[in-house]
Design a protein around this motif. Structure first.
Motif, PDB file in Angstrom:
ATOM      1  N   ARG A 150     -74.192 -71.874 -40.691  1.00 40.73           N
ATOM      2  CA  ARG A 150     -72.813 -71.913 -41.166  1.00 40.73           C
ATOM      3  C   ARG A 150     -72.175 -73.224 -40.714  1.00 40.73           C
ATOM      4  NH1 ARG A 150     -70.326 -66.139 -39.571  1.00 40.73           N
ATOM      5  NH2 ARG A 150     -70.595 -67.011 -37.483  1.00 40.73           N
ATOM      6  N   PRO A 151     -72.337 -74.297 -41.514  1.00 36.49           N
ATOM      7  CA  PRO A 151     -71.834 -75.602 -41.092  1.00 36.49           C
ATOM      8  C   PRO A 151     -70.329 -75.742 -41.278  1.00 36.49           C
ATOM      9  CG  PRO A 151     -72.894 -75.768 -43.236  1.00 36.49           C
ATOM     10  CD  PRO A 151     -73.096 -74.356 -42.769  1.00 36.49           C
ATOM     11  N   VAL A 152     -69.717 -76.471 -40.340  1.00 43.67           N
ATOM     12  CA  VAL A 152     -68.313 -76.876 -40.413  1.00 43.67           C
ATOM     13  C   VAL A 152     -68.284 -78.380 -40.173  1.00 43.67           C
ATOM     14  CG1 VAL A 152     -66.016 -76.671 -39.381  1.00 43.67           C
ATOM     15  CG2 VAL A 152     -67.505 -74.650 -39.532  1.00 43.67           C
ATOM     16  N   VAL A 153     -67.617 -79.126 -41.033  1.00 45.12           N
ATOM     17  CA  VAL A 153     -67.553 -80.577 -40.910  1.00 45.12           C
ATOM     18  C   VAL A 153     -66.176 -80.979 -40.400  1.00 45.12           C
ATOM     19  CG1 VAL A 153     -67.699 -82.791 -42.129  1.00 45.12           C
ATOM     20  CG2 VAL A 153     -69.200 -80.894 -42.789  1.00 45.12           C
ATOM     21  N   VAL A 154     -66.144 -81.829 -39.375  1.00 46.34           N
ATOM     22  CA  VAL A 154     -64.912 -82.452 -38.896  1.00 46.34           C
ATOM     23  C   VAL A 154     -65.094 -83.956 -39.039  1.00 46.34           C
ATOM     24  CG1 VAL A 154     -63.352 -82.798 -36.949  1.00 46.34           C
ATOM     25  CG2 VAL A 154     -64.491 -80.579 -37.251  1.00 46.34           C
ATOM     26  N   HIS A 155     -64.153 -84.625 -39.672  1.00 45.78           N
ATOM     27  CA  HIS A 155     -64.359 -86.048 -39.934  1.00 45.78           C
ATOM     28  C   HIS A 155     -63.167 -86.900 -39.517  1.00 45.78           C
ATOM     29  CE1 HIS A 155     -61.551 -86.469 -43.348  1.00 45.78           C
ATOM     30  NE2 HIS A 155     -61.874 -85.210 -43.621  1.00 45.78           N
ATOM     31  N   GLY A 156     -63.482 -88.165 -39.245  1.00 48.39           N
ATOM     32  CA  GLY A 156     -62.469 -89.194 -39.077  1.00 48.39           C
ATOM     33  C   GLY A 156     -62.462 -90.077 -40.307  1.00 48.39           C
ATOM     34  N   GLY A 157     -62.225 -91.359 -40.070  1.00 45.11           N
ATOM     35  CA  GLY A 157     -62.196 -92.304 -41.183  1.00 45.11           C
ATOM     36  C   GLY A 157     -61.633 -93.649 -40.758  1.00 45.11           C
TER      37      GLY A 157
END
Length: 334
Positions: free
Chosen positions: A68-75
């Motif tokens: 069950r993947p969860v993605v947290v991103h910056g930029g």
């Protein structure tokens, strides 16, 4: 009946080789099936078109493999480019982007309106899986204003926040609905506005709040080295106590990432990884192969509990912080 040749053809040999690699993944498929994995996405893996596509494929592979993947991103690179186009100067203090009100509007637009949508779109080329959200949605991330110490004095760096609370209910609901949450690293501010928060810290705090089994952080380096640059031998595994001892000697670039790993494991996440996002499908190499890649911080006692399926999310709570993170988070907000 036609006898089959004892010597496989080249195509058959290639197929057999692929099958052996698939079987190698079996213990990990069993161990992590049904478990939540938080993936922090950033760096050059976000800039290269090929790597963006490969990242989305890897996330969907995890999903189809039963994780069950969860993605947290910056930029960061995208924010710098948009600030430059708008004629807003990018300045940094103690490794953190000084974020004025004007700059915060751009940060919010880029992270939530551009980068988040791009990731969601790439994942959803494979099916109706990804749902984008901001750290401010449903008060997922709540932060207070952050200051840094420069030459012994506290310096205000604008709308940069330190996470104080995590309320993971909305993310947990998406996971339960069979979706892949994609979260941008902005947080609700204590004054009712929003703050720019470090994506490493956000991913770590969310992994703890969700009761995740893994935190995987994609970076622009292979992992943690024993004595860089004098020694380029990669440290493949660290215990919590070993990492605590190493922290004072780490470079400003690696310190916030390793602190995030430490806080995740201290908060109950059995394994936290730093891996090279510049390597296509490095995410799958880490999760499903014997050797793995990068550096893993782990707690053997927590790892022993990685049996069976499922992992119940924890309720909203105050995020784990430390004086070291509050002063020297040199990886910076985006």
């Amino acid at each position: 009946m036609i006898a089959r040749s004892a010597h496989p053809t080249a195509d058959q040999a290639q197929a057999i080789d692929k099958a052996s690699h698939l079987i190698e993944a079996l213990p990990w498929l069993s161990r992590f099936h049904g478990r939540t994995v938080v993936v922090k996405y950033g760096g050059n893996a976000m800039i290269s078109e090929e790597l963006r596509v490969r990242f989305a494929e890897s996330i969907v592979f995890l999903y189809y493999a039963g994780l069950r993947p969860v993605v947290v991103h910056g930029g960061g690179p995208q924010i710098s480019a948009q600030l430059a186009r708008a004629g807003v100067e990018s300045t940094f203090t103690a490794g953190l982007r000084v974020t004025t009100d004007e700059a915060m509007d751009i940060v919010r637009m880029v992270l939530t309106g551009q980068v988040n949508r791009e990731i969601v779109g790439l994942v959803n080329q494979h099916g109706p899986f990804a749902v984008g959200m901001s750290g401010e949605d449903a008060n997922l991330l709540v932060a207070e204003r952050k200051t840094v110490e420069v030459d012994g004095e506290a310096v205000d760096i604008g709308r940069v926040g330190e996470i104080t609370e995590v309320h993971p209910g909305a993310v947990a609901a998406l996971i339960a609905d069979g979706r892949i949450p994609v979260v941008s690293s902005v947080a609700r501010a204590d004054d009712g506005g929003v703050y720019n928060v470090n994506a490493d810290t956000a991913a770590s705090a969310l992994a703890v709040a969700l009761g995740a089994s893994k935190l995987i952080m994609l970076t622009d380096v292979e992992g943690l080295y024993a004595d860089f640059p004098a020694n380029t031998e990669l440290i493949s595994r660290l215990a919590v106590d070993e990492l605590r001892d190493l922290l004072p000697s780490l470079s400003s670039g690696m310190l916030p990432k390793m602190e995030a790993c430490l806080h995740a494991v201290e908060g109950g996440v059995p394994q936290a990884h730093i891996i090279d996002g510049r390597v296509p499908h490095s995410l799958l190499l880490e999760v499903f192969t014997d050797q793995g890649v990068g550096t893993m911080v782990a707690d053997e006692r927590l790892e022993a509990g990685l049996t069976g399926n499922g992992h119940v999310p924890r309720p909203g709570h105050a995020a784990h912080t430390s004086d070291t993170t509050a002063v020297t988070n040199a990886g910076g907000a985006q």
